[in-house]
Scaffold this motif. Structure first.
Motif, PDB file in Angstrom:
ATOM      1  N   ALA A 111     -55.288  75.697 113.305  1.00 40.40           N
ATOM      2  CA  ALA A 111     -55.872  77.174 113.851  1.00 40.40           C
ATOM      3  C   ALA A 111     -55.931  77.923 112.543  1.00 40.40           C
ATOM      4  N   VAL A 112     -54.991  77.839 111.642  1.00 40.79           N
ATOM      5  CA  VAL A 112     -54.963  78.831 110.414  1.00 40.79           C
ATOM      6  C   VAL A 112     -55.770  77.993 109.237  1.00 40.79           C
ATOM      7  N   GLY A 113     -56.452  76.895 109.491  1.00 42.17           N
ATOM      8  CA  GLY A 113     -57.246  76.566 108.464  1.00 42.17           C
ATOM      9  C   GLY A 113     -56.499  75.436 107.626  1.00 42.17           C
ATOM     10  N   GLY A 114     -55.229  74.822 108.146  1.00 47.12           N
ATOM     11  CA  GLY A 114     -54.626  73.839 107.293  1.00 47.12           C
ATOM     12  C   GLY A 114     -53.904  74.511 105.960  1.00 47.12           C
ATOM     13  N   TYR A 115     -53.646  73.551 105.325  1.00 50.69           N
ATOM     14  CA  TYR A 115     -52.597  74.143 103.982  1.00 50.69           C
ATOM     15  C   TYR A 115     -53.918  74.821 102.961  1.00 50.69           C
ATOM     16  N   PRO A 116     -53.295  75.989 102.546  1.00 48.56           N
ATOM     17  CA  PRO A 116     -54.239  76.595 101.554  1.00 48.56           C
ATOM     18  C   PRO A 116     -54.387  76.032 100.466  1.00 48.56           C
ATOM     19  N   LEU A 117     -55.246  76.054  99.821  1.00 49.99           N
ATOM     20  CA  LEU A 117     -55.337  75.334  98.337  1.00 49.99           C
ATOM     21  C   LEU A 117     -54.862  75.806  97.242  1.00 49.99           C
ATOM     22  N   PHE A 118     -53.570  75.687  97.495  1.00 43.38           N
ATOM     23  CA  PHE A 118     -52.848  76.174  95.988  1.00 43.38           C
ATOM     24  C   PHE A 118     -52.364  74.857  95.438  1.00 43.38           C
ATOM     25  N   GLN A 119     -52.277  74.975  94.033  1.00 49.86           N
ATOM     26  CA  GLN A 119     -51.870  73.854  93.016  1.00 49.86           C
ATOM     27  C   GLN A 119     -50.301  73.644  93.555  1.00 49.86           C
ATOM     28  N   ARG A 120     -49.392  74.724  93.722  1.00 46.04           N
ATOM     29  CA  ARG A 120     -48.067  74.688  93.975  1.00 46.04           C
ATOM     30  C   ARG A 120     -47.845  75.372  95.216  1.00 46.04           C
ATOM     31  N   ALA A 121     -46.901  75.189  95.803  1.00 46.23           N
ATOM     32  CA  ALA A 121     -46.215  75.865  96.727  1.00 46.23           C
ATOM     33  C   ALA A 121     -47.142  76.126  97.970  1.00 46.23           C
ATOM     34  N   GLN A 122     -48.088  75.161  98.307  1.00 43.56           N
ATOM     35  CA  GLN A 122     -49.149  75.278  99.393  1.00 43.56           C
ATOM     36  C   GLN A 122     -48.394  75.199 100.828  1.00 43.56           C
ATOM     37  N   ASP A 123     -47.173  74.750 100.810  1.00 39.47           N
ATOM     38  CA  ASP A 123     -46.524  74.971 102.163  1.00 39.47           C
ATOM     39  C   ASP A 123     -45.921  76.387 102.592  1.00 39.47           C
ATOM     40  N   TYR A 124     -45.373  76.772 101.370  1.00 43.20           N
ATOM     41  CA  TYR A 124     -45.010  78.217 101.366  1.00 43.20           C
ATOM     42  C   TYR A 124     -46.090  79.190 101.829  1.00 43.20           C
ATOM     43  N   ALA A 125     -47.173  79.059 101.145  1.00 47.61           N
ATOM     44  CA  ALA A 125     -48.431  79.872 101.506  1.00 47.61           C
ATOM     45  C   ALA A 125     -48.846  79.445 103.101  1.00 47.61           C
ATOM     46  N   LEU A 126     -48.833  78.418 103.602  1.00 49.98           N
ATOM     47  CA  LEU A 126     -48.921  77.976 104.965  1.00 49.98           C
ATOM     48  C   LEU A 126     -48.073  78.688 105.861  1.00 49.98           C
ATOM     49  N   TRP A 127     -46.773  78.648 105.427  1.00 50.08           N
ATOM     50  CA  TRP A 127     -45.665  79.244 106.489  1.00 50.08           C
ATOM     51  C   TRP A 127     -45.865  80.872 106.355  1.00 50.08           C
ATOM     52  N   SER A 128     -46.588  81.257 105.274  1.00 50.57           N
ATOM     53  CA  SER A 128     -46.751  82.630 105.247  1.00 50.57           C
ATOM     54  C   SER A 128     -47.751  83.289 106.047  1.00 50.57           C
ATOM     55  N   LEU A 129     -48.633  82.258 106.112  1.00 43.93           N
ATOM     56  CA  LEU A 129     -49.988  82.801 106.867  1.00 43.93           C
ATOM     57  C   LEU A 129     -49.575  82.655 108.435  1.00 43.93           C
ATOM     58  N   MET A 130     -48.791  81.501 108.738  1.00 43.92           N
ATOM     59  CA  MET A 130     -48.613  81.282 110.155  1.00 43.92           C
ATOM     60  C   MET A 130     -47.547  82.283 110.885  1.00 43.92           C
ATOM     61  N   LEU A 131     -46.669  82.679 109.860  1.00 40.70           N
ATOM     62  CA  LEU A 131     -46.030  83.703 110.221  1.00 40.70           C
ATOM     63  C   LEU A 131     -46.480  85.203 110.669  1.00 40.70           C
ATOM     64  N   VAL A 132     -47.415  85.454 109.764  1.00 38.80           N
ATOM     65  CA  VAL A 132     -48.163  86.701 109.876  1.00 38.80           C
ATOM     66  C   VAL A 132     -49.298  86.537 111.280  1.00 38.80           C
ATOM     67  N   ARG A 133     -49.571  85.275 111.591  1.00 38.35           N
ATOM     68  CA  ARG A 133     -50.564  84.963 112.585  1.00 38.35           C
ATOM     69  C   ARG A 133     -49.561  84.922 114.139  1.00 38.35           C
TER      70      ARG A 133
END
Length: 266
Positions: free
Chosen positions: A168-190
């Motif tokens: 629903a948030v578009g999957g893992y953001p396309l970061f070279q590193r810390a893509q999981d942290y980016a995903l958790w950040s987005l999901m927390l905000v949502r």
């Protein structure tokens, strides 16, 4: 609880480490109904041999990418193959303890509002014989959200998440590193709900030189993540400035000081 395991492997990984990771999945007290293994580009014959040895021992579904795309792309592709509502992450060089999925399934059955569940992990040396640190994370959602403003609140290799929520948030953001942290950040905000369990459910293969290798180039990757967190509203301006300053000082610090800070933080 029916669930899929999602794992990615690429050519530079060690066959013995992959064997140990898959062996730990085969030894689970509550086995997965599906193990999605993404080949992130062509693999070595030795890695292919390890995978072949688990055909029939694990419910493997293989997703093969023609070229190495990086972890974020590989996991997003693998998600398309996951048949179940719940997806358990696993790295190809770590070891899941036998009770991992039993403990996590029991928690999720009692807490149906949770979308992302993690746990504590032990960081071990390359041989997996010596414990280097216990990575502890906050358990309650409110504490996780506060913690996320400073460091990743979830240990990615031990996480179980609701597939629909991640998609629903578009999957893992396309970061070279810390893509999981980016995903958790987005999901927390949502507004998605998070939890961690206090139990240690996984051994993570790290090695003692981890922090020493994280220098200025690593800081540049962190800076991209911090900008993303600022843009989506996880970080206010003061939090952003504090994080940039602290991370810059840490990355340019001498190796001995980095190691000390790392162990204290854990």
């Amino acid at each position: 609880m029916a669930f899929s395991v999602l794992m990615s492997v690429y050519a530079r990984e060690q066959p013995a480490f992959l064997d140990a990771a898959l062996h730990s999945l085969a030894g689970q007290l509550e086995p997965a109904e599906q193990v999605v293994l993404v080949k992130d580009g062509p693999l070595t014959p030795e890695l292919e041999a390890v995978i072949e040895s688990f055909v029939g021992r694990l419910p493997l579904d293989i997703c093969a990418l023609s070229t190495n795309q990086g972890l974020a792309v590989a996991l997003n592709e693998g998600l398309k193959f996951c048949r179940h509502d719940w997806v358990a992450r696993m790295d190809s060089d770590d070891v899941a303890l036998p009770e991992r999925f039993v403990v996590q399934a029991a928690f999720l059955a009692k807490h149906p509002d949770v979308d992302v569940l993690g746990a504590c992990i032990e960081e071990r040396d390359v041989s997996m014989r010596r414990v280097l640190a216990l990575r502890e994370v906050p358990c309650a959602h409110a504490d996780i959200k506060r913690f996320a403003k400073r460091r990743s609140p979830m240990s990615h290799p031990v996480v179980v998440f609701r597939k629909a929520a991640v998609l629903a948030v578009g999957g893992y953001p396309l970061f070279q590193r810390a893509q999981d942290y980016a995903l958790w950040s987005l999901m927390l905000v949502r507004g998605y709900r998070f939890a961690n369990q206090a139990e240690c459910l996984l051994w993570m293969r790290t090695g003692e030189g981890l922090m020493a290798r994280r220098g200025y180039q690593y800081f540049l990757n962190e800076l991209r993540l911090l900008r993303f967190q600022r843009e989506i509203g996880l970080l206010g301006w003061s939090d952003y400035v504090l994080n940039v300053t602290a991370r810059f000082i840490l990355r340019v610090a001498p190796s001995r000081l980095k190691q000390l800070i790392y162990h204290v933080a854990r």
